[in-house]
Design a protein around this motif. Structure first.
Motif, PDB file in Angstrom:
ATOM      1  N   ASN A  85       8.442 -59.361  -5.053  1.00 12.13           N
ATOM      2  CA  ASN A  85       7.819 -60.642  -4.755  1.00 12.13           C
ATOM      3  C   ASN A  85       8.844 -61.780  -4.665  1.00 12.13           C
ATOM      4  O   ASN A  85       8.591 -62.883  -5.089  1.00 12.13           O
ATOM      5  CB  ASN A  85       6.792 -60.938  -5.847  1.00 12.13           C
ATOM      6  N   THR A  86       9.973 -61.507  -4.076  1.00 12.07           N
ATOM      7  CA  THR A  86      10.997 -62.544  -3.996  1.00 12.07           C
ATOM      8  C   THR A  86      10.603 -63.583  -2.952  1.00 12.07           C
ATOM      9  O   THR A  86       9.828 -63.306  -2.048  1.00 12.07           O
ATOM     10  CB  THR A  86      12.367 -61.956  -3.608  1.00 12.07           C
ATOM     11  N   SER A  87      11.151 -64.756  -3.077  1.00 15.15           N
ATOM     12  CA  SER A  87      10.818 -65.829  -2.145  1.00 15.15           C
ATOM     13  C   SER A  87      11.283 -65.489  -0.735  1.00 15.15           C
ATOM     14  O   SER A  87      10.662 -65.849   0.252  1.00 15.15           O
ATOM     15  CB  SER A  87      11.456 -67.134  -2.605  1.00 15.15           C
ATOM     16  N   GLN A  88      12.380 -64.738  -0.659  1.00 10.38           N
ATOM     17  CA  GLN A  88      12.898 -64.356   0.652  1.00 10.38           C
ATOM     18  C   GLN A  88      11.894 -63.450   1.377  1.00 10.38           C
ATOM     19  O   GLN A  88      11.655 -63.597   2.568  1.00 10.38           O
ATOM     20  CB  GLN A  88      14.221 -63.624   0.470  1.00 10.38           C
ATOM     21  N   LEU A  89      11.303 -62.544   0.603  1.00  7.04           N
ATOM     22  CA  LEU A  89      10.316 -61.644   1.197  1.00  7.04           C
ATOM     23  C   LEU A  89       9.084 -62.418   1.630  1.00  7.04           C
ATOM     24  O   LEU A  89       8.508 -62.167   2.685  1.00  7.04           O
ATOM     25  CB  LEU A  89       9.927 -60.544   0.200  1.00  7.04           C
ATOM     26  N   GLN A  90       8.682 -63.376   0.816  1.00 10.53           N
ATOM     27  CA  GLN A  90       7.510 -64.183   1.168  1.00 10.53           C
ATOM     28  C   GLN A  90       7.756 -64.934   2.461  1.00 10.53           C
ATOM     29  O   GLN A  90       6.850 -65.057   3.295  1.00 10.53           O
ATOM     30  CB  GLN A  90       7.181 -65.150   0.032  1.00 10.53           C
ATOM     31  N   ALA A  91       8.985 -65.418   2.622  1.00 10.79           N
ATOM     32  CA  ALA A  91       9.332 -66.129   3.850  1.00 10.79           C
ATOM     33  C   ALA A  91       9.234 -65.187   5.052  1.00 10.79           C
ATOM     34  O   ALA A  91       8.735 -65.576   6.108  1.00 10.79           O
ATOM     35  CB  ALA A  91      10.747 -66.695   3.732  1.00 10.79           C
ATOM     36  N   SER A 110      18.793 -52.982   0.426  1.00  8.63           N
ATOM     37  CA  SER A 110      18.266 -54.338   0.505  1.00  8.63           C
ATOM     38  C   SER A 110      16.816 -54.312   0.973  1.00  8.63           C
ATOM     39  O   SER A 110      16.505 -53.742   2.010  1.00  8.63           O
ATOM     40  CB  SER A 110      19.101 -55.164   1.489  1.00  8.63           C
ATOM     41  N   GLU A 111      15.936 -54.956   0.215  1.00  9.27           N
ATOM     42  CA  GLU A 111      14.524 -54.951   0.585  1.00  9.27           C
ATOM     43  C   GLU A 111      14.261 -55.805   1.819  1.00  9.27           C
ATOM     44  O   GLU A 111      13.399 -55.493   2.625  1.00  9.27           O
ATOM     45  CB  GLU A 111      13.674 -55.411  -0.597  1.00  9.27           C
ATOM     46  N   VAL A 112      15.015 -56.858   1.949  1.00 11.25           N
ATOM     47  CA  VAL A 112      14.838 -57.718   3.128  1.00 11.25           C
ATOM     48  C   VAL A 112      15.209 -56.950   4.401  1.00 11.25           C
ATOM     49  O   VAL A 112      14.487 -56.969   5.397  1.00 11.25           O
ATOM     50  CB  VAL A 112      15.688 -59.000   3.002  1.00 11.25           C
ATOM     51  N   ALA A 113      16.334 -56.248   4.331  1.00 10.77           N
ATOM     52  CA  ALA A 113      16.764 -55.459   5.482  1.00 10.77           C
ATOM     53  C   ALA A 113      15.740 -54.367   5.780  1.00 10.77           C
ATOM     54  O   ALA A 113      15.417 -54.092   6.936  1.00 10.77           O
ATOM     55  CB  ALA A 113      18.133 -54.834   5.209  1.00 10.77           C
ATOM     56  N   TYR A 114      15.214 -53.796   4.712  1.00 10.59           N
ATOM     57  CA  TYR A 114      14.198 -52.747   4.848  1.00 10.59           C
ATOM     58  C   TYR A 114      12.996 -53.275   5.632  1.00 10.59           C
ATOM     59  O   TYR A 114      12.532 -52.657   6.588  1.00 10.59           O
ATOM     60  CB  TYR A 114      13.779 -52.275   3.452  1.00 10.59           C
ATOM     61  N   ILE A 115      12.507 -54.443   5.204  1.00  8.57           N
ATOM     62  CA  ILE A 115      11.335 -55.052   5.855  1.00  8.57           C
ATOM     63  C   ILE A 115      11.620 -55.369   7.316  1.00  8.57           C
ATOM     64  O   ILE A 115      10.817 -55.068   8.201  1.00  8.57           O
ATOM     65  CB  ILE A 115      10.934 -56.349   5.107  1.00  8.57           C
TER      66      ILE A 115
END
Ligand SMILES: [Zn+2]
Length: 172
Positions: free
Chosen positions: A150-156, A120-125
């Motif tokens: 460039n997902t909205s979740q990452l932008q958030a 998961s990229e979000v978890a990674y970040i």
């Protein structure tokens, strides 16, 4: 493996099978000299690992502590607890196979990151922001660029970190 009866070093394996719930292999052997039989067990060597923390303190590797940290980073990311357990298993196995018994906490962090990235990229970040203690927003953006996502979740997540960064700068 010496024969326990005559000390001869050569023997043949008559039978091998899994034992102790897959934790070891039991082998029935026969001495090539006296022909008596004996049993050996083969296990993976398990050696305690020492973690060197950022401040230079040492502590024993604690898989539950590692798991807790990862679970926190992975809240609401859709990664199952089984996947997280597997991740910790893989890291522990990797550390166990190393010749060196000491590892820097930052190395463990990088191992977690490598694995999280595929899950998961979000978890990674999130994990990266805690573990690498980003040196400001530039560092964070560099990490994001690596992901090329460039997902909205990452932008958030970026917005949130920018806000944190700004308030940190304002208070210092
Ligand atoms: Zn023998």
């Amino acid at each position: 493996m010496r024969c326990p009866f005559c000390q001869y070093t050569d023997n043949r394996v008559l039978e091998s099978r899994s034992a102790e719930a897959g934790q070891s292999v039991r082998r029935r052997r026969e001495c090539l000299r006296c022909e008596r039989r004996f049993t050996t067990y083969e296990r993976i060597e398990y050696v305690p690992i020492t973690v060197i923390k950022r401040d230079g303190d040492r502590e024993s590797f604690d898989r539950f502590k590692l798991l807790r940290g990862i679970v926190r980073a992975c809240e609401k990311t859709g990664i199952s607890s089984v996947q997280l357990e597997n991740l910790v298993d893989e890291i522990e196995a990797e550390l166990q196979q190393r010749a060196v018994r000491e590892v820097n906490s930052s190395e463990i962090g990088e191992l977690v990151l490598q694995n999280l990235r595929t899950l998961s990229e979000v978890a990674y970040i999130r994990f990266a922001s805690v573990y690498r203690k980003f040196q400001g927003i530039r560092d964070f953006v560099d990490t994001l660029n690596h992901l090329r996502s460039n997902t909205s979740q990452l932008q958030a997540e970026v917005k949130q970190l920018e806000a944190d960064d700004a308030s940190m700068l304002a208070s210092s």
